[in-house]
Design a protein around this motif. Structure first.
Motif, PDB file in Angstrom:
ATOM      1  N   LYS A 167      12.284   6.122   4.262  1.00 33.09           N
ATOM      2  CA  LYS A 167      11.472   7.374   4.842  1.00 33.09           C
ATOM      3  C   LYS A 167      10.162   6.999   5.383  1.00 33.09           C
ATOM      4  CE  LYS A 167      13.966  10.779   1.925  1.00 33.09           C
ATOM      5  NZ  LYS A 167      13.911  11.559   0.655  1.00 33.09           N
ATOM      6  N   LYS A 168       9.606   6.009   4.567  1.00 37.08           N
ATOM      7  CA  LYS A 168       8.336   5.989   4.767  1.00 37.08           C
ATOM      8  C   LYS A 168       7.928   4.996   6.012  1.00 37.08           C
ATOM      9  CE  LYS A 168       5.819   8.244   2.019  1.00 37.08           C
ATOM     10  NZ  LYS A 168       4.790   9.260   2.138  1.00 37.08           N
ATOM     11  N   ILE A 169       9.003   3.887   6.177  1.00 41.06           N
ATOM     12  CA  ILE A 169       9.031   2.850   7.216  1.00 41.06           C
ATOM     13  C   ILE A 169      10.472   2.809   7.946  1.00 41.06           C
ATOM     14  CG2 ILE A 169       8.201   0.583   7.771  1.00 41.06           C
ATOM     15  CD1 ILE A 169       7.732   0.171   5.016  1.00 41.06           C
ATOM     16  N   PRO A 170      10.882   3.768   8.786  1.00 44.42           N
ATOM     17  CA  PRO A 170      12.060   3.988   9.268  1.00 44.42           C
ATOM     18  C   PRO A 170      12.177   3.014  10.331  1.00 44.42           C
ATOM     19  CG  PRO A 170      10.613   5.657  10.382  1.00 44.42           C
ATOM     20  CD  PRO A 170       9.963   5.116   9.012  1.00 44.42           C
ATOM     21  N   ASN A 171      13.564   2.540  10.541  1.00 46.61           N
ATOM     22  CA  ASN A 171      13.952   1.604  11.602  1.00 46.61           C
ATOM     23  C   ASN A 171      13.250   0.259  11.278  1.00 46.61           C
ATOM     24  OD1 ASN A 171      15.125   3.369  13.545  1.00 46.61           O
ATOM     25  ND2 ASN A 171      12.886   4.208  13.912  1.00 46.61           N
ATOM     26  N   PHE A 172      13.040  -0.084   9.926  1.00 44.48           N
ATOM     27  CA  PHE A 172      12.530  -1.403   9.474  1.00 44.48           C
ATOM     28  C   PHE A 172      13.626  -1.985   8.297  1.00 44.48           C
ATOM     29  CE2 PHE A 172       9.818  -4.362   7.052  1.00 44.48           C
ATOM     30  CZ  PHE A 172       9.236  -4.716   8.066  1.00 44.48           C
ATOM     31  N   ASP A 227       0.897  -1.085  -0.085  1.00 48.83           N
ATOM     32  CA  ASP A 227       0.036   0.062   0.199  1.00 48.83           C
ATOM     33  C   ASP A 227       0.925   1.310   0.039  1.00 48.83           C
ATOM     34  OD1 ASP A 227      -2.313  -1.307   0.048  1.00 48.83           O
ATOM     35  OD2 ASP A 227      -2.770  -1.022   2.013  1.00 48.83           O
ATOM     36  N   ILE A 228       2.128   1.117   0.616  1.00 54.78           N
ATOM     37  CA  ILE A 228       2.919   2.317   0.901  1.00 54.78           C
ATOM     38  C   ILE A 228       3.698   2.673  -0.631  1.00 54.78           C
ATOM     39  CG2 ILE A 228       5.017   3.137   1.788  1.00 54.78           C
ATOM     40  CD1 ILE A 228       4.345   1.635   4.468  1.00 54.78           C
ATOM     41  N   LEU A 229       3.903   1.577  -1.430  1.00 56.46           N
ATOM     42  CA  LEU A 229       4.484   1.586  -2.715  1.00 56.46           C
ATOM     43  C   LEU A 229       3.303   1.924  -3.892  1.00 56.46           C
ATOM     44  CD1 LEU A 229       6.429  -1.893  -2.318  1.00 56.46           C
ATOM     45  CD2 LEU A 229       7.375   0.513  -2.493  1.00 56.46           C
ATOM     46  N   GLU A 230       2.148   1.362  -3.462  1.00 55.74           N
ATOM     47  CA  GLU A 230       1.268   2.184  -4.287  1.00 55.74           C
ATOM     48  C   GLU A 230       0.900   3.719  -4.234  1.00 55.74           C
ATOM     49  OE1 GLU A 230      -1.935  -0.889  -4.566  1.00 55.74           O
ATOM     50  OE2 GLU A 230      -0.372  -2.358  -4.645  1.00 55.74           O
ATOM     51  N   ASP A 231       1.274   4.119  -3.114  1.00 50.48           N
ATOM     52  CA  ASP A 231       1.085   5.462  -2.719  1.00 50.48           C
ATOM     53  C   ASP A 231       1.873   6.337  -3.846  1.00 50.48           C
ATOM     54  OD1 ASP A 231      -1.041   5.638  -1.058  1.00 50.48           O
ATOM     55  OD2 ASP A 231       0.477   5.685   0.678  1.00 50.48           O
ATOM     56  N   LEU A 232       3.079   5.728  -3.912  1.00 49.62           N
ATOM     57  CA  LEU A 232       4.314   6.384  -4.896  1.00 49.62           C
ATOM     58  C   LEU A 232       3.781   6.001  -6.312  1.00 49.62           C
ATOM     59  CD1 LEU A 232       7.074   7.443  -5.616  1.00 49.62           C
ATOM     60  CD2 LEU A 232       7.838   5.009  -5.396  1.00 49.62           C
ATOM     61  N   ALA A 233       3.399   4.768  -6.648  1.00 49.81           N
ATOM     62  CA  ALA A 233       3.351   4.309  -7.999  1.00 49.81           C
ATOM     63  C   ALA A 233       2.053   3.517  -7.899  1.00 49.81           C
ATOM     64  CB  ALA A 233       4.273   3.418  -8.474  1.00 49.81           C
ATOM     65  N   PRO A 234       0.706   4.252  -8.081  1.00 49.22           N
ATOM     66  CA  PRO A 234      -0.509   3.411  -8.111  1.00 49.22           C
ATOM     67  C   PRO A 234      -0.329   2.490  -9.496  1.00 49.22           C
ATOM     68  CG  PRO A 234      -0.963   5.747  -7.862  1.00 49.22           C
ATOM     69  CD  PRO A 234       0.579   5.741  -8.217  1.00 49.22           C
ATOM     70  N   THR A 248      16.717   2.922 -10.003  1.00 46.52           N
ATOM     71  CA  THR A 248      15.499   2.550  -9.566  1.00 46.52           C
ATOM     72  C   THR A 248      15.578   2.107  -8.248  1.00 46.52           C
ATOM     73  OG1 THR A 248      14.676   2.470 -11.989  1.00 46.52           O
ATOM     74  CG2 THR A 248      13.165   1.726 -10.136  1.00 46.52           C
ATOM     75  N   LYS A 249      16.356   0.986  -8.018  1.00 47.32           N
ATOM     76  CA  LYS A 249      16.838   0.354  -6.736  1.00 47.32           C
ATOM     77  C   LYS A 249      16.977   1.259  -5.492  1.00 47.32           C
ATOM     78  CE  LYS A 249      20.072  -2.270  -8.259  1.00 47.32           C
ATOM     79  NZ  LYS A 249      21.160  -3.167  -7.991  1.00 47.32           N
ATOM     80  N   ASN A 250      17.645   2.227  -5.925  1.00 42.89           N
ATOM     81  CA  ASN A 250      18.085   3.190  -4.971  1.00 42.89           C
ATOM     82  C   ASN A 250      17.080   4.144  -4.466  1.00 42.89           C
ATOM     83  OD1 ASN A 250      20.627   2.710  -6.855  1.00 42.89           O
ATOM     84  ND2 ASN A 250      21.486   3.182  -4.776  1.00 42.89           N
ATOM     85  N   LEU A 251      16.174   4.332  -5.488  1.00 41.32           N
ATOM     86  CA  LEU A 251      15.077   5.219  -5.442  1.00 41.32           C
ATOM     87  C   LEU A 251      13.856   4.785  -4.491  1.00 41.32           C
ATOM     88  CD1 LEU A 251      12.993   6.947  -8.453  1.00 41.32           C
ATOM     89  CD2 LEU A 251      11.751   5.703  -6.583  1.00 41.32           C
TER      90      LEU A 251
END
Length: 364
Positions: free
Chosen positions: A344-349, A8-15, A334-337
């Protein structure tokens, strides 16, 4: 955190609705409800990537390219695709692909290329068609503001740099409730006239699910009258490829050398040099021959892409340079992106940039 919560977090970036019709994106292998022990980010999911995930105990692979592209009719291990899928399933490893969904968003693949090459003020090169939809509905005047705000909260009414955009017209609606109806206002069997607002809002197709949920949740009527249509309007923020400018113009050969160094290219295949300074640059990660005409129309001095065939270089026609830097090389960052975004979205993971080599092309 579950696989679905991460995706879901990834799809906020790229639906996913922004992916091309031919593509295969989303969760390809695994259980969406499984708990995630770690996220391994890769360009391609090969057997060595699965082995890396096993060794590090990371059970979610976020891959740019989809390992399953065409239909799989058998799982016997005879192809590299089948072996990857079998090994992932055996080891409870989920595989999620983003591919052209990430190609078509303004913070995606091509934005990263622009960042690496220092290209300023990039804009979408080929806007995607049919990404804007329009909702028309009818609501009692007294309930219009509540519904309007709910639709805005769900993402409707955003146009360029403006939000909360709508058109409203008041009029009189009519209906007669049947025997099994449960009307909010009016009586069964009698024609009822209600002062209503015709409410019109536009929205991105990626948000349609949220918009429709907001409509049905916040509308007071038992039966909601509405229309959704797809507009032909161009959305300049969604589409493939980008075009921007260098801060300082530079000689064409000097620029190609910079591209080779910054993109880590083993070599660059290119059309004839124009013996002039390069300033306007078009980029398209991956196979980009289809973007040649758009790049020329944009006034670009050069198109940086990959997988150009022999006769396609002729299409430069002395108007710009076509530079093929290699498929892997054009998309490798793209991997680095994705790692930066997820961190940033899931710190400490546990998020890891894959160290496995996946480029199938070798140079002598």
């Amino acid at each position: 955190m579950t696989v679905k919560e991460v995706t879901d977090i990834l799809e906020d970036l790229a639906p996913l609705p922004y992916a091309e019709g031919f593509d295969n994106v989303g969760l390809l292998v695994g259980d969406a409800n499984a708990k995630v022990s770690g996220i391994l980010v890769t360009l391609d999911t090969l057997e060595n990537v699965i082995d890396e995930a096993i060794a590090t105990k990371y059970n979610l692979i976020v891959s740019f390219h989809p390992i399953i592209f065409g239909g799989l009719k058998k799982l016997t291990g005879k192809s590299y695709v089948e072996r990857v899928v079998i090994k992932a399933i055996k080891n409870d490893i989920a595989i999620y692909s983003m591919h052209t969904a990430l190609d078509n968003v303004p913070e995606g693949v091509n934005a990263k290329i622009c960042e690496v090459l220092g290209i300023k003020n990039p804009k979408i090169l080929i806007p995607q068609k049919e990404t804007i939809k329009k909702l028309t509905t009818y609501v009692p005047v007294k309930d219009a503001e509540t519904l309007r705000e709910a639709l805005f909260d769900a993402g409707a009414g955003n146009i360029g740099n403006y939000s909360h955009c709508s058109f409203n017209a008041n009029g009189q609606g009519s209906y007669k409730a049947g025997e099994k109806a449960n009307p909010t206002v009016g009586e069964i069997g009698k024609i009822h006239y209600e002062e209503e607002t015709q409410l019109n809002v536009t929205f991105s197709k990626a948000n349609q699910g949220k918009i429709m949920k907001a409509l049905f949740t916040s509308h007071p009527y038992e039966e909601v009258a509405y229309e959704v249509i797809t507009l032909e309007n161009t959305n300049q923020n969604i589409g493939i490829g980008m075009v921007g400018e260098l801060e300082t113009p530079i000689e064409d050969m000097a620029f190609l050398k910079i591209v080779k160094q910054k993109m880590g290219a083993e070599g660059i295949r290119h059309s004839a040099l124009l013996n002039k300074k390069i300033q306007k640059v078009a980029v398209l990660g991956g196979s980009g021959a289809f973007a040649i005409d758009a790049a020329k129309a944009s006034g670009a001095d050069i198109l940086i892409t990959a997988d150009i065939k022999y006769h396609e270089f002729y299409k430069a026609e002395g108007k710009m340079i076509i530079a093929d830097i290699g498929h892997f090389e054009s998309e490798q960052f793209t991997k680095n992106l994705l790692v930066d975004y997820l961190t940033k979205k899931i710190p400490n993971f546990a998020i890891r940039l894959s160290e496995s080599k996946t480029n199938p092309i070798k140079y002598l």
